[in-house]
Design an enzyme around this catalytic site. Sequence first.
Site: not given
Lengths: 173, 330, 685
Positions: C453, C572, C648
């Site tokens: 995911g 990113i 995380e």
Amino acid sequence: MDHHRRVDTEITTRVDGVTRTVLVDTRTTLLDALRERLGTTSPKKGCDHGQCGACTVLLDGRRVLACLTLAVTTTGKDVTTADGLAPDGHLHPVQQAFLDNDALQCGYCTPGQVCSAVGALDELANGHPSHAGDVTTDPQLTRAEIAERMSGNLCRCGTYTNIITAVEQAARA
Amino acid sequence: MRPFDYLAPTDAATAVRTVATNPTATYLAGGTNLVDHLKLGITHPDLLVDTAAITTAGITDHHGGLLIGAATRNSDIAADHRVRTRYPALAEALLSGASGQLRNMATAAGNPLQRTRCPYFQDATTPCNKRRPGSGCAAIGGHTRGHAILGASDHCVATHPSDMAVALTALDATLHILGPDGPRTLPCTDLHRLPGTDPTRDTVLEHGDLITAIELPHNPLARRSRYRKVRDRASYAFALVSVAAALETTDGIITDARLAFGGVAHKPWRAYRAEQALLGQPANDTTYRTAAEAELTDAQPLNGLDGGNSFKVPLLTRTVIATLRNLDQR
Amino acid sequence: MNAIGQDIPRRDGHAKVTGNATYAYETDVDNAAYCALLQATIAKGHITEIDITDALALPGVLTILTPGDVQKLAHVDNPELAVLQDNHIAYRGQIIGAVIADTSEIARHATELIHLSYHVDDHDSAFTADRDDLHTPKALVTGAPADTTTGDVDTAMRTAPHTIDHTYSTATNHNNPLEPHATTALWQDDTLVLWDSTQGVHAVRTDLAEVLRLRPDQVRVICPYVGGGFGAKGEPHAHVVIAALAARALPCRPVRLALTRAQMFTLVGYRPPTVQHTRLAADDTGALTAIAITSTSPTSAMREYVEHAAAPTRMMYAAPNRATRHRLAALDIAVPTWMRAPGECPGMFGPEVAIDELATALGIDPIDLRVANEPEVDPETGKPFSSRNLVACLRQGADRFGWADRAPRREGDWLVGTGVAAAVFPAFTNRATASIRYERGHYVVEIGAADLGTGAWTVLPQIAADALGVPLHLVDIGIGDTTYPYASVAGGSTGTATWGSAVLVAAETFRDKFGTDPTEGDEAEGSHDTGPFNEHYSTYAFGAQFAEVRVHADTAEIRVPRLLGVFAAGRIINPRTARSQFTGGMTMGLSMALHETSSLDPRFGHVINHDLAEYHIASCADATDVQAYWIDEEDPHVNPLGAKGIGEIGIVGTAAAIVNAAHHATGVRVRDLPLTLDKLLPGLP
């Protein structure tokens, strides 16, 4: 008690528009009948006890949990899964909104979320109240209403904020 | 799960006889609790008798009140405009329970009959007097956060999980029952029992009794009713405590009241003592507090592994005050 | 146009919204058999008798696996995998048998017909931080020492004008991915195929081949989709070995095994609780003179797991005197494991609440206090940070959140407050190889990676497209199969950086070998290796978490209407999937803050609230407005891709921000998670 007796029963149910006849055990849930006997794996098993919503399907048009529905009770009924909401791969507006808003991650709760959203929007359109509003007045399409109505579908990846936006988009489409 | 036979009878009287004469038979309605229990190994029936064709769905006007067919789905009861305006506490209670999917499955008759969510009851590998008589109560000395503070016994400290039943108890609803000896009625306040020395029985119903309808009596007071549920999650969670209340005031003085509590006892707890303490008193926080405390004088919170459940006493008191205050200001 | 940085929808999105993405249990096989597990109902002892006569006689039962009656497995490091090798029981719920039958109903029923006798030994499952048998682990999972000391914390605490000395605790949390662990196994032609729900197909192959005494090329592991893992699928657990043994017992017949939700509370790990004795000493300006933490957790007597919750305190803030310690209690309980941001997630609870307490005591804004204690170099290693934009995250977050004028207020029945906490997570990479093949005008990238995911299906093609200099639609991707080159487990927020770096090298190699006009079938591989990319730097991602909390004035019900995070996590790759990673972590942090606690009953030795009705995870109504932003960060020192990992850090610090906000709203300081209403109630007027 006779443990050895077989309690197989034939059921005939419409699944995603197709009439299917299948031999099930009286113990077989609709979820296991779909997943293990009919190869319809769109509804997911997340908890098998009515506590996560991943198995949500539309039964005669209303959202229910397939894991707590015994298959023998579904003869003559109409089952729609998330797969059935997209005939020929053509996505339902709710599914498209989930894609547009990245309202999914691992995808395991997603078919249940989609079916639940379709059912929830139908309930909202029919004026069904929810815990998020005043029961004596007609419900409005708000984020709080959507969130409450979608709370029977857990998402461990934590996509709720996007799910609310997606359902809102689908409702206004 | 052990094998069982499945019957879908069309004649209620025959069905009642079938179940009444077979101790291993049980009714299947919405299935949301029974199917769960079959999987958990809590119950092992040999025969399921489906009530779908022997009970009716729908709500009809009845002597100025309403008659709710046993098969009516929880969501349909909550959506009914007569229920929403004349018995808002019932609509609110239903909507505060479970999820949209479960409310589309669960029936009017099945909801009040759901069994405790005590985790020890639900874990067939631990002792539980309700599940296995005489095996002991594992909840005592265990995790008791969700357990009873009123009416518990040394044999069982479980709570009743239904929200709907709390509202029905406050609203003086009556059950219509078809038993082996024919039809009868039973006030909802008398349906559930305290555990005493036999926690296996949640209700006074006899084996084979079939709830056919729930009657809501005519009562203008019910229009000023509400259900307040306090839970850990914002939705989709059982009550820590809940309050069903109705209040009538004239010139700031309480003239009539109904009060029932959920999440604190083996049954929906009709708070008669608190109701008495409210009558004739000024509608203010002091009165509400006095009433709540009157009901809770016998409360016996449990110690437990995570600090027990003594918080339920002040929580329930404060919830009663908040609910009645809110009703008075409506 | 660069593909990296583009807002690209998930490639697997269509399959997931229709439910056609096939997870392990759903693999389309013919004539599947079904496996159900038998579990111990004692916490310690051994089986004296196991009678399977009745179960075997049940029509439809194919075979039953019992202790000592299965293949002698190879000895491996992980004792969890030594299933059914003897009669000993090390924890309640341990697998002690398995039934394989024609249907799942029959298999489950048959487990009820197996009769067992036990010899029961006294067990010890009660965790407290003041037990007299605590031990110090040899090292942390990172290889770092269990304890560190710099200077003299005790003296600093005695002499400082301001000190904080409290014990904070986090609860046992279960990963609970929505997809229960599942395996479909097929033994055919001396080859084992496992369709397994895992965060790393290659790790499963390595471990299973070893324990089953097979050559790695006899084991193929396939996993195109994973229904979440969060660490619980980071390595194979006992049930995967059971599935393999079951398949071996029924050659040529596929066997399906899925854990029940209840079994997931025993068999696949969890985040152990931590008790964090945290101390801070500061001067009048708020500058820390000492920071110290001792984190104590339980572990399983069967297998040691260290929750390294004291680790982040080693590098987070400047202070001349420092001490960190880890202590363990080895108990007769199930085996803990990694759960999203192990170490950092619980470890940034106590210290970040303590900082808030110090700020309150000093009358200093908690953001300013953190800024005042920014270290110039990593206090643990003395190395410079490759990039450290914590201050920028705090400042930007404050602007976006509306931190100014944050006086607590009352709105109707609700007491409203706000809180902040910092977040951190190390940036490192692992080992992987990717291949690129030219096929019918497309570039086919293959790598044994996993998409839980996280977006690997989508972001790896973006990386490949840029590296190859081709449009994104010309890049095809294959992941989740051991027939593809080795890739590390999706864990430690290393996936995209590791696999992406391998893809970069593969693309470079491909172009070097074949130029820009390759011919059909041209193929090249590239690898990225473990270890610091640039050992001169300390590499971490940082973040700032902001929470608004509302507490009901009567009932103390707690709501979090707004969460906002700002992160500095390198480059990113895909803002859409990245935002979901951040907000997903934050939502799980909210869930940890308000709800999650596994209630172990030491009398029995197992977690008693082992379902999703009693073990609450956040529902939709709990998390309606969770927003994430990030600082554009170019960090050439972390890895070739410049990405730090984002899976995380979103969960780190969230619980502290929420607890700090609840204090701001009510004046009640809660130091034990979860933050439930009963803990606030006594402090309300």
